[in-house]
Write a protein that holds these residues in place. Structure first.
Motif, PDB file in Angstrom:
ATOM      1  N   UNK A  29       0.777  -1.105   0.039  1.00  0.00           N
ATOM      2  CA  UNK A  29      -0.043  -0.032   0.066  1.00  0.00           C
ATOM      3  C   UNK A  29       1.021   1.314   0.044  1.00  0.00           C
ATOM      4  N   UNK A  30       0.507   2.355  -0.390  1.00  0.00           N
ATOM      5  CA  UNK A  30       0.828   3.417  -0.157  1.00  0.00           C
ATOM      6  C   UNK A  30       0.499   4.113   1.237  1.00  0.00           C
ATOM      7  N   UNK A 211       1.046  12.421   0.746  1.00  0.00           N
ATOM      8  CA  UNK A 211      -0.001  11.383   0.437  1.00  0.00           C
ATOM      9  C   UNK A 211       0.363  10.344  -0.578  1.00  0.00           C
ATOM     10  N   UNK A 212       1.438  10.716  -1.615  1.00  0.00           N
ATOM     11  CA  UNK A 212       1.853   9.782  -2.788  1.00  0.00           C
ATOM     12  C   UNK A 212       0.695   9.745  -3.450  1.00  0.00           C
ATOM     13  N   UNK A 213      -0.257  10.768  -3.925  1.00  0.00           N
ATOM     14  CA  UNK A 213      -1.032  10.564  -5.028  1.00  0.00           C
ATOM     15  C   UNK A 213      -1.302  12.056  -5.598  1.00  0.00           C
ATOM     16  N   UNK A 214      -1.809  11.947  -6.879  1.00  0.00           N
ATOM     17  CA  UNK A 214      -1.901  13.317  -7.429  1.00  0.00           C
ATOM     18  C   UNK A 214      -3.603  13.533  -7.209  1.00  0.00           C
ATOM     19  N   UNK A 223      -4.597   4.425  -8.156  1.00  0.00           N
ATOM     20  CA  UNK A 223      -3.279   4.523  -7.679  1.00  0.00           C
ATOM     21  C   UNK A 223      -3.100   3.302  -6.639  1.00  0.00           C
ATOM     22  N   UNK A 224      -4.157   2.351  -6.359  1.00  0.00           N
ATOM     23  CA  UNK A 224      -4.039   1.195  -5.532  1.00  0.00           C
ATOM     24  C   UNK A 224      -4.358   1.482  -4.259  1.00  0.00           C
ATOM     25  N   UNK A 225      -3.973   0.568  -3.278  1.00  0.00           N
ATOM     26  CA  UNK A 225      -4.327   0.514  -1.930  1.00  0.00           C
ATOM     27  C   UNK A 225      -3.512   1.661  -1.468  1.00  0.00           C
ATOM     28  N   UNK A 226      -4.332   2.537  -0.250  1.00  0.00           N
ATOM     29  CA  UNK A 226      -3.443   3.665   0.444  1.00  0.00           C
ATOM     30  C   UNK A 226      -3.932   3.475   1.800  1.00  0.00           C
TER      31      UNK A 226
END
Length: 236
Positions: A29-30, A211-214, A223-226
Motif C-alpha cells: 500500500x501507499x 500522500x503519494x497521490x495526485x 493508484x491502488x491501496x492507500x
C-alpha cells in the motif's frame, strides 16, 4: 478488493480515532504521512501481533499482510508513552513481543487486547497506570491558546511530545484534509482556496510529499491501496 477501512471518532481527550481494516488481495500500500502515534493490533492466519506506530513525515510504499484484520488506536497529538519518546517512534515503530490473541505486553505489564468498542477502556487503564501521558501545554497550543512561556520553550516541548514541529504538523494535516476533499469530489482549485494553498502546484507538491497521490488519482480513486480512509465512513 484492497484495504477496507472503517473509522470512528472518540470522545476521549486521549484518543483521536479508532479504526478497523481488512486486507483482501493486496500485499502493498501507499503509506501516508501522519502526525499521531498509535497502537495497532492485527491478526493473520490465527497469529496475533501488536505494533506501536509513530508519526510519519513522508509517504512511501509499505507491505501489507494479505488476509489480515486490524484494529488501530490513533492517540491525540500531545500524548505519548512514558517509556518511549515519540521522537524515537517518528518514521518507525516498535513490534511488541509476546503477543497472543487475547493479550499483549506493554511497559512490562500484560494488557487485554481490545475490540474496537473497548479501545477507550484500554486507554483509560493505560492512563491511570501512568503509561500514557500528556503535555497539557501542547494541548493548549493546539486549541489556539498562547501559553505564558517563550516561543522557543513551546516549540521544544511540542517537539518533545509529538516528535514533530508545529509547522510540520500543520503541513501534514492540511495535506491529509486536501486528500479527503479531493476524494470526495472537490476540484483542486477549490481545495487550494479552502485550505489556503498558494496555488495548485503547491497543493500538488504537498500531495506528492505527504500522500503519494495526485489530485486526479484521488478524485478518480486510482493508484491502488492507500493507508487512508477515503470512503468517508467516519462515525461518531
Amino acid at each position: 478488493m484492497g484495504l477496507r477501512f472503517t473509522t470512528r471518532g472518540s470522545d476521549s481527550p486521549w484518543v483521536d480515532t479508532v479504526w478497523t481494516c481488512t486486507s483482501e488481495q493486496v500485499t502493498a500500500m501507499t503509506s501516508v504521512a501522519g502526525v499521531r502515534w498509535g497502537l495497532v493490533f492485527w491478526e493473520q492466519a490465527s497469529r496475533a501481533h501488536t505494533v506501536i506506530t509513530g508519526p510519519e513525515t513522508r509517504t512511501g510504499v509499505a507491505p501489507v499482510p494479505e488476509g489480515a484484520t486490524f484494529t488501530g488506536i490513533e492517540f491525540a497529538v500531545g500524548t505519548s508513552l512514558r517509556a518511549v519518546p515519540t521522537s524515537a517512534l517518528t518514521d518507525g515503530g516498535i513490534v511488541l513481543p509476546d503477543t497472543t490473541r487475547r493479550t499483549f505486553r506493554l511497559d512490562g505489564e500484560r494488557w487485554e487486547t481490545p475490540s474496537p468498542d473497548d479501545a477507550e477502556a484500554l486507554v483509560d487503564r493505560l492512563v491511570r497506570a501512568g503509561i500514557v501521558v500528556r503535555d497539557a501545554l501542547v494541548a493548549d497550543v493546539l486549541r489556539g491558546h498562547r501559553p505564558a512561556v517563550s516561543g522557543r520553550t513551546v516549540e521544544r516541548r511540542f517537539r518533545a511530545a509529538t516528535g514533530l514541529t508545529q509547522g510540520v504538523v500543520r503541513q501534514i494535516e492540511r495535506a491529509r484534509t486536501a486528500a479527503e476533499l479531493l476524494a470526495a469530489g472537490d476540484l483542486a482549485a477549490d481545495v487550494v482556496v479552502k485550505l489556503d494553498y498558494y496555488d495548485e502546484p503547491h497543493l500538488a507538491r504537498a500531495l506528492r510529499s505527504y500522500v503519494g497521490r495526485t489530485a486526479r488519482q484521488l478524485r478518480e480513486g486510482a493508484g491502488g491501496a492507500i493507508a487512508l480512509d477515503l470512503d468517508h465512513r467516519l462515525t461518531p
